[in-house]
Design a protein around this motif. Structure first.
Motif, PDB file in Angstrom:
ATOM      1  N   ILE A  74      47.535  46.444  22.887  1.00  8.55           N
ATOM      2  CA  ILE A  74      47.285  46.850  21.370  1.00  8.55           C
ATOM      3  C   ILE A  74      47.223  45.494  20.529  1.00  8.55           C
ATOM      4  N   LYS A  75      47.901  44.508  20.914  1.00  5.36           N
ATOM      5  CA  LYS A  75      47.721  43.193  20.369  1.00  5.36           C
ATOM      6  C   LYS A  75      46.206  42.412  20.663  1.00  5.36           C
ATOM      7  N   GLU A  76      45.783  42.771  21.786  1.00  2.00           N
ATOM      8  CA  GLU A  76      44.423  42.404  22.090  1.00  2.00           C
ATOM      9  C   GLU A  76      43.467  42.977  21.427  1.00  2.00           C
ATOM     10  N   ASN A  77      43.468  44.446  21.109  1.00  2.00           N
ATOM     11  CA  ASN A  77      42.560  45.157  20.490  1.00  2.00           C
ATOM     12  C   ASN A  77      42.380  44.682  19.041  1.00  2.00           C
ATOM     13  N   ILE A  78      43.583  44.404  18.296  1.00  2.00           N
ATOM     14  CA  ILE A  78      43.605  43.873  17.044  1.00  2.00           C
ATOM     15  C   ILE A  78      42.892  42.640  16.895  1.00  2.00           C
ATOM     16  N   LYS A  79      43.259  41.883  17.935  1.00  2.00           N
ATOM     17  CA  LYS A  79      42.560  40.359  17.954  1.00  2.00           C
ATOM     18  C   LYS A  79      41.183  40.562  18.216  1.00  2.00           C
ATOM     19  N   ARG A  80      40.685  41.733  18.845  1.00  2.00           N
ATOM     20  CA  ARG A  80      39.232  41.708  19.003  1.00  2.00           C
ATOM     21  C   ARG A  80      38.743  42.199  17.968  1.00  2.00           C
ATOM     22  N   LEU A  81      39.156  42.913  17.113  1.00  2.00           N
ATOM     23  CA  LEU A  81      38.665  43.532  15.914  1.00  2.00           C
ATOM     24  C   LEU A  81      38.395  42.338  14.833  1.00  2.00           C
ATOM     25  N   ILE A  82      39.709  41.574  14.808  1.00  2.00           N
ATOM     26  CA  ILE A  82      39.693  40.270  13.813  1.00  2.00           C
ATOM     27  C   ILE A  82      38.570  39.422  14.262  1.00  2.00           C
ATOM     28  N   GLN A  83      38.258  39.094  15.680  1.00  2.00           N
ATOM     29  CA  GLN A  83      37.361  38.141  16.159  1.00  2.00           C
ATOM     30  C   GLN A  83      35.812  38.732  15.781  1.00  2.00           C
ATOM     31  N   CYS A 119      34.710  42.957  12.008  1.00  2.00           N
ATOM     32  CA  CYS A 119      34.495  44.350  11.446  1.00  2.00           C
ATOM     33  C   CYS A 119      35.480  44.601  10.193  1.00  2.00           C
ATOM     34  N   TYR A 120      35.344  45.640   9.693  1.00  2.00           N
ATOM     35  CA  TYR A 120      36.128  45.983   8.349  1.00  2.00           C
ATOM     36  C   TYR A 120      37.459  45.985   8.674  1.00  2.00           C
ATOM     37  N   ARG A 121      37.825  46.677   9.678  1.00  2.00           N
ATOM     38  CA  ARG A 121      39.408  46.903  10.207  1.00  2.00           C
ATOM     39  C   ARG A 121      39.941  45.762  10.577  1.00  2.00           C
ATOM     40  N   GLY A 122      39.172  44.937  11.241  1.00  2.00           N
ATOM     41  CA  GLY A 122      39.592  43.348  11.470  1.00  2.00           C
ATOM     42  C   GLY A 122      39.957  42.605  10.350  1.00  2.00           C
ATOM     43  N   ILE A 123      39.125  42.619   9.390  1.00  3.06           N
ATOM     44  CA  ILE A 123      39.389  41.976   8.112  1.00  3.06           C
ATOM     45  C   ILE A 123      40.510  42.268   7.416  1.00  3.06           C
ATOM     46  N   ARG A 124      40.799  43.839   7.433  1.00  8.89           N
ATOM     47  CA  ARG A 124      42.099  44.488   6.610  1.00  8.89           C
ATOM     48  C   ARG A 124      43.437  43.974   7.433  1.00  8.89           C
ATOM     49  N   HIS A 125      43.075  43.856   8.983  1.00  6.27           N
ATOM     50  CA  HIS A 125      44.429  43.411   9.472  1.00  6.27           C
ATOM     51  C   HIS A 125      44.702  41.972   9.122  1.00  6.27           C
ATOM     52  N   GLN A 126      43.511  40.941   9.181  1.00  2.00           N
ATOM     53  CA  GLN A 126      43.651  39.511   8.788  1.00  2.00           C
ATOM     54  C   GLN A 126      44.462  39.417   7.525  1.00  2.00           C
ATOM     55  N   LYS A 127      44.007  40.247   6.432  1.00  4.16           N
ATOM     56  CA  LYS A 127      44.501  40.021   5.213  1.00  4.16           C
ATOM     57  C   LYS A 127      45.800  40.629   4.904  1.00  4.16           C
ATOM     58  N   VAL A 171      44.841  49.430   6.746  1.00  2.53           N
ATOM     59  CA  VAL A 171      43.720  49.547   7.622  1.00  2.53           C
ATOM     60  C   VAL A 171      43.040  51.041   7.450  1.00  2.53           C
ATOM     61  N   ARG A 172      43.543  51.890   7.304  1.00 11.00           N
ATOM     62  CA  ARG A 172      43.020  53.353   7.372  1.00 11.00           C
ATOM     63  C   ARG A 172      42.718  53.937   6.231  1.00 11.00           C
ATOM     64  N   GLY A 173      42.391  53.089   5.173  1.00  3.24           N
ATOM     65  CA  GLY A 173      41.821  53.947   4.206  1.00  3.24           C
ATOM     66  C   GLY A 173      42.825  54.237   2.805  1.00  3.24           C
ATOM     67  N   GLN A 174      44.061  53.775   2.929  1.00  2.00           N
ATOM     68  CA  GLN A 174      44.937  54.024   1.903  1.00  2.00           C
ATOM     69  C   GLN A 174      44.764  53.440   0.538  1.00  2.00           C
ATOM     70  N   ALA A 229      51.296  50.707  -1.086  1.00  2.00           N
ATOM     71  CA  ALA A 229      50.968  49.968   0.341  1.00  2.00           C
ATOM     72  C   ALA A 229      51.951  48.724   0.281  1.00  2.00           C
ATOM     73  N   ARG A 230      53.262  48.876  -0.188  1.00  2.00           N
ATOM     74  CA  ARG A 230      54.075  47.640  -0.200  1.00  2.00           C
ATOM     75  C   ARG A 230      54.464  47.346   1.167  1.00  2.00           C
ATOM     76  N   THR A 231      54.527  48.272   2.014  1.00  2.00           N
ATOM     77  CA  THR A 231      54.837  47.840   3.540  1.00  2.00           C
ATOM     78  C   THR A 231      54.055  47.141   4.270  1.00  2.00           C
ATOM     79  N   ARG A 232      52.857  47.280   3.938  1.00  2.00           N
ATOM     80  CA  ARG A 232      51.762  46.362   4.443  1.00  2.00           C
ATOM     81  C   ARG A 232      51.472  44.705   3.752  1.00  2.00           C
ATOM     82  N   LYS A 233      51.836  44.953   2.337  1.00  2.00           N
ATOM     83  CA  LYS A 233      51.586  43.894   1.548  1.00  2.00           C
ATOM     84  C   LYS A 233      52.747  43.126   1.266  1.00  2.00           C
TER      85      LYS A 233
END
Length: 130
Positions: free
Chosen positions: A74-83, A86-94, A98-101, A107-111
């Motif tokens: 799972i961690k490798e998949n997220i790293k690949r998206l960031i690398q 793509c949109y999902r990778g940028i959302r993870h980075q920031k 990630v899923r359109g909420q 969104a306090r859990t993520r932010k």
């Protein structure tokens, strides 16, 4: 004390409810494991024989990715998206959802906790709403 793939299962729980303590195994998958290994899902974990425990462990190791291996994937998949930026990778980075909420509210859990921002210039003293 029953130990399967490096995780100690609770003693007094039934097998079908104890197996989800392993990362990557939910209730439905626990039922499937019990069915495939021909072990009664309502049997308590402390009543399992060593043969039954090894049977479950062999099935899990042969057919499923759990615990460290699954977390790593799972961690490798997220790293690949960031690398690939793509949109999902940028959302993870920031650190945003990630899923359109929505993010304007919630969104306090993520932010994380709110960061107070200064309100700018204050109105003159004595002046109310206009």
């Amino acid at each position: 004390m029953v130990r399967i793939v490096g995780v100690e299962l609770p003693k007094d729980k039934r097998l079908v409810f104890a197996l989800p303590k392993i990362y990557g195994i939910g209730l439905a998958l626990a039922r499937k494991i019990c069915e495939k290994t021909d072990i009664d899902p309502m049997k308590k974990t402390n009543d399992l024989t060593p043969q039954e425990v090894s049977k479950i462990e062999k099935y899990i190791e042969a057919n499923l990715k759990v615990e460290g291996e699954l977390r790593r994937e799972i961690k490798e998949n997220i790293k690949r998206l960031i690398q690939i930026q793509c949109y999902r990778g940028i959302r993870h980075q920031k650190g945003l959802p990630v899923r359109g909420q929505r993010t304007r509210t919630n969104a306090r859990t993520r932010k994380g906790p709110r960061k107070t921002v200064a309100t700018g210039a204050r109105r003159k003293a004595g002046g109310g709403k206009r």
